[in-house]
Design a protein around this motif. Sequence first.
Motif, PDB file in Angstrom:
ATOM      1  N   GLU A  63       0.814  -1.209   0.000  1.00 31.78           N
ATOM      2  CA  GLU A  63       0.000   0.000   0.000  1.00 31.78           C
ATOM      3  C   GLU A  63       0.851   1.264   0.000  1.00 31.78           C
ATOM      4  OE1 GLU A  63      -3.592   2.157   2.535  1.00 31.78           O
ATOM      5  OE2 GLU A  63      -2.499   0.489   3.439  1.00 31.78           O
ATOM      6  N   ASP A  64       1.907   1.277   0.794  1.00 27.89           N
ATOM      7  CA  ASP A  64       2.701   2.490   0.963  1.00 27.89           C
ATOM      8  C   ASP A  64       3.817   2.629  -0.060  1.00 27.89           C
ATOM      9  OD1 ASP A  64       1.216   3.280   3.282  1.00 27.89           O
ATOM     10  OD2 ASP A  64       2.333   1.788   4.441  1.00 27.89           O
ATOM     11  N   ASN A  65       4.381   1.513  -0.502  1.00 25.34           N
ATOM     12  CA  ASN A  65       5.467   1.559  -1.471  1.00 25.34           C
ATOM     13  C   ASN A  65       4.882   1.407  -2.883  1.00 25.34           C
ATOM     14  OD1 ASN A  65       7.792   1.324  -3.000  1.00 25.34           O
ATOM     15  ND2 ASN A  65       8.827  -0.020  -1.545  1.00 25.34           N
ATOM     16  N   VAL A  66       4.355   2.506  -3.388  1.00 24.30           N
ATOM     17  CA  VAL A  66       3.724   2.483  -4.710  1.00 24.30           C
ATOM     18  C   VAL A  66       4.778   2.250  -5.787  1.00 24.30           C
ATOM     19  CG1 VAL A  66       2.095   3.650  -6.229  1.00 24.30           C
ATOM     20  CG2 VAL A  66       2.073   4.134  -3.783  1.00 24.30           C
ATOM     21  N   LEU A  67       5.993   2.730  -5.548  1.00 21.33           N
ATOM     22  CA  LEU A  67       7.094   2.502  -6.475  1.00 21.33           C
ATOM     23  C   LEU A  67       7.315   1.014  -6.706  1.00 21.33           C
ATOM     24  CD1 LEU A  67       9.542   3.383  -8.150  1.00 21.33           C
ATOM     25  CD2 LEU A  67      10.825   3.635  -6.006  1.00 21.33           C
ATOM     26  N   SER A  68       7.263   0.228  -5.648  1.00 27.71           N
ATOM     27  CA  SER A  68       7.448  -1.222  -5.805  1.00 27.71           C
ATOM     28  C   SER A  68       6.319  -1.837  -6.607  1.00 27.71           C
ATOM     29  CB  SER A  68       7.554  -1.901  -4.436  1.00 27.71           C
ATOM     30  OG  SER A  68       6.303  -1.918  -3.754  1.00 27.71           O
ATOM     31  N   ARG A  69       5.108  -1.325  -6.431  1.00 26.57           N
ATOM     32  CA  ARG A  69       3.973  -1.830  -7.206  1.00 26.57           C
ATOM     33  C   ARG A  69       4.188  -1.571  -8.703  1.00 26.57           C
ATOM     34  NH1 ARG A  69      -1.266   0.837  -5.419  1.00 26.57           N
ATOM     35  NH2 ARG A  69      -0.336   1.736  -3.554  1.00 26.57           N
ATOM     36  N   TYR A  70       4.656  -0.378  -9.018  1.00 25.82           N
ATOM     37  CA  TYR A  70       4.924  -0.038 -10.416  1.00 25.82           C
ATOM     38  C   TYR A  70       6.026  -0.919 -10.991  1.00 25.82           C
ATOM     39  CZ  TYR A  70       1.991   4.005 -11.386  1.00 25.82           C
ATOM     40  OH  TYR A  70       0.916   4.814 -11.654  1.00 25.82           O
ATOM     41  N   LYS A 142      17.311   2.150  -5.888  1.00 29.45           N
ATOM     42  CA  LYS A 142      18.086   3.174  -5.198  1.00 29.45           C
ATOM     43  C   LYS A 142      17.270   4.146  -4.353  1.00 29.45           C
ATOM     44  CE  LYS A 142      21.866   3.107  -8.581  1.00 29.45           C
ATOM     45  NZ  LYS A 142      22.691   3.933  -9.505  1.00 29.45           N
ATOM     46  N   ALA A 143      15.970   4.229  -4.571  1.00 27.65           N
ATOM     47  CA  ALA A 143      15.154   5.154  -3.773  1.00 27.65           C
ATOM     48  C   ALA A 143      15.202   4.752  -2.303  1.00 27.65           C
ATOM     49  CB  ALA A 143      13.717   5.160  -4.283  1.00 27.65           C
ATOM     50  N   GLU A 144      15.372   5.749  -1.442  1.00 26.70           N
ATOM     51  CA  GLU A 144      15.531   5.454  -0.017  1.00 26.70           C
ATOM     52  C   GLU A 144      14.447   6.066   0.856  1.00 26.70           C
ATOM     53  OE1 GLU A 144      19.419   6.873   0.896  1.00 26.70           O
ATOM     54  OE2 GLU A 144      20.441   5.118   0.008  1.00 26.70           O
ATOM     55  N   THR A 145      13.920   7.202   0.468  1.00 25.90           N
ATOM     56  CA  THR A 145      12.984   7.885   1.362  1.00 25.90           C
ATOM     57  C   THR A 145      11.553   7.383   1.166  1.00 25.90           C
ATOM     58  OG1 THR A 145      12.430   9.678  -0.178  1.00 25.90           O
ATOM     59  CG2 THR A 145      14.423   9.941   1.165  1.00 25.90           C
ATOM     60  N   THR A 146      10.769   7.553   2.196  1.00 26.98           N
ATOM     61  CA  THR A 146       9.349   7.193   2.125  1.00 26.98           C
ATOM     62  C   THR A 146       8.657   7.981   1.026  1.00 26.98           C
ATOM     63  OG1 THR A 146       9.297   6.664   4.486  1.00 26.98           O
ATOM     64  CG2 THR A 146       7.180   7.127   3.420  1.00 26.98           C
ATOM     65  N   PHE A 147       9.010   9.259   0.898  1.00 26.46           N
ATOM     66  CA  PHE A 147       8.413  10.118  -0.124  1.00 26.46           C
ATOM     67  C   PHE A 147       8.691   9.574  -1.523  1.00 26.46           C
ATOM     68  CE2 PHE A 147       8.558  13.729  -3.051  1.00 26.46           C
ATOM     69  CZ  PHE A 147       7.343  14.342  -2.792  1.00 26.46           C
ATOM     70  N   GLN A 148       9.923   9.171  -1.782  1.00 30.09           N
ATOM     71  CA  GLN A 148      10.292   8.637  -3.089  1.00 30.09           C
ATOM     72  C   GLN A 148       9.518   7.366  -3.411  1.00 30.09           C
ATOM     73  OE1 GLN A 148      14.509   8.271  -2.380  1.00 30.09           O
ATOM     74  NE2 GLN A 148      14.993  10.083  -3.610  1.00 30.09           N
ATOM     75  N   LYS A 149       9.277   6.549  -2.404  1.00 27.49           N
ATOM     76  CA  LYS A 149       8.602   5.279  -2.623  1.00 27.49           C
ATOM     77  C   LYS A 149       7.090   5.443  -2.738  1.00 27.49           C
ATOM     78  CE  LYS A 149      12.254   2.713  -0.246  1.00 27.49           C
ATOM     79  NZ  LYS A 149      12.607   1.883   0.945  1.00 27.49           N
ATOM     80  N   GLU A 150       6.558   6.411  -2.044  1.00 24.67           N
ATOM     81  CA  GLU A 150       5.111   6.613  -2.065  1.00 24.67           C
ATOM     82  C   GLU A 150       4.648   7.274  -3.350  1.00 24.67           C
ATOM     83  OE1 GLU A 150       1.611   8.941   0.473  1.00 24.67           O
ATOM     84  OE2 GLU A 150       3.679   8.929   1.214  1.00 24.67           O
ATOM     85  N   HIS A 151       5.475   8.162  -3.914  1.00 31.60           N
ATOM     86  CA  HIS A 151       5.039   8.967  -5.053  1.00 31.60           C
ATOM     87  C   HIS A 151       5.645   8.535  -6.393  1.00 31.60           C
ATOM     88  CE1 HIS A 151       2.768  11.671  -2.495  1.00 31.60           C
ATOM     89  NE2 HIS A 151       3.799  11.687  -1.663  1.00 31.60           N
ATOM     90  N   VAL A 152       6.326   7.422  -6.414  1.00 33.11           N
ATOM     91  CA  VAL A 152       6.787   6.725  -7.626  1.00 33.11           C
ATOM     92  C   VAL A 152       7.922   7.425  -8.376  1.00 33.11           C
ATOM     93  CG1 VAL A 152       6.149   5.606  -9.813  1.00 33.11           C
ATOM     94  CG2 VAL A 152       4.495   5.709  -7.934  1.00 33.11           C
ATOM     95  N   THR A 153       7.714   8.668  -8.779  1.00 22.58           N
ATOM     96  CA  THR A 153       8.667   9.277  -9.712  1.00 22.58           C
ATOM     97  C   THR A 153       9.635  10.322  -9.140  1.00 22.58           C
ATOM     98  OG1 THR A 153       6.935  10.839 -10.393  1.00 22.58           O
ATOM     99  CG2 THR A 153       7.235   8.857 -11.739  1.00 22.58           C
TER     100      THR A 153
END
Length: 226
Positions: A63-70, A142-153
């Motif tokens: 749910e929180d790591n939208v980047l991983s979903r993508y 390489k993304a590390e922050t919660t913000f980077q993972k939640e907002h994908v790009t």
Amino acid sequence: MTSTRLPGKVLLPVKNQPLLKYHTDRLKKNNFPIYLATTTNATDDVIAQFAEQEGVYCYRGNEDNVLSRYYETALENQLDVIVRVTSDCPLVDGDLIKTGVEKYLQWQNETIYLSNSIVRTFPRGFDFEIFSFQQLEEAFLKAETTFQKEHVTPYIKEHAQAEHVVYSEDASDLRITVDTPEDFQLIKILIEDFQADTLSYQEIIKLLRSHPELVKINAHIEQKKG
């Protein structure tokens, strides 16, 4: 389905049809395959059911790591180019996205990130982002922050060569995304009274310019930071 300002917003009905149906129907106009990346939450079972009914591929992940979903969606489907749109934009324009993809492909450069939302000239509700699988994979690794993972790009935008699709006029004051009850009220009027779901983005902008009373419905809404 767990939107904080308008829970269940993507399945809210207009003319006996959920907003997500308008969204996917308008995307299908460009004949690109559609991939729906939702969560494993039980509350999103209805989203998965919708995808199955519509013949749309559905991936369920964190749910929180939208980047991983993508990333997992793209990896599983062996995608080379990804167009990101968000499901709270029921009047998204498939032809506009197709124009963006054609422009992106002309560069033949996997380090370019193309969007119409960094240089803001289009209304909120027509946003899209285009990037390569190579960029998505690098962000995932390489993304590390919660913000980077939640907002994908965010990571991609920080490291890419950014290019822009801009409109012939500044229509950035217009808002046709759905995040609040006022947003939904406007979309409902646009579809029910003006058949906006059948109109191009240019026609929708022209419609709103000729009806300032409609623009006022949600003009006060502040976009959530993201």
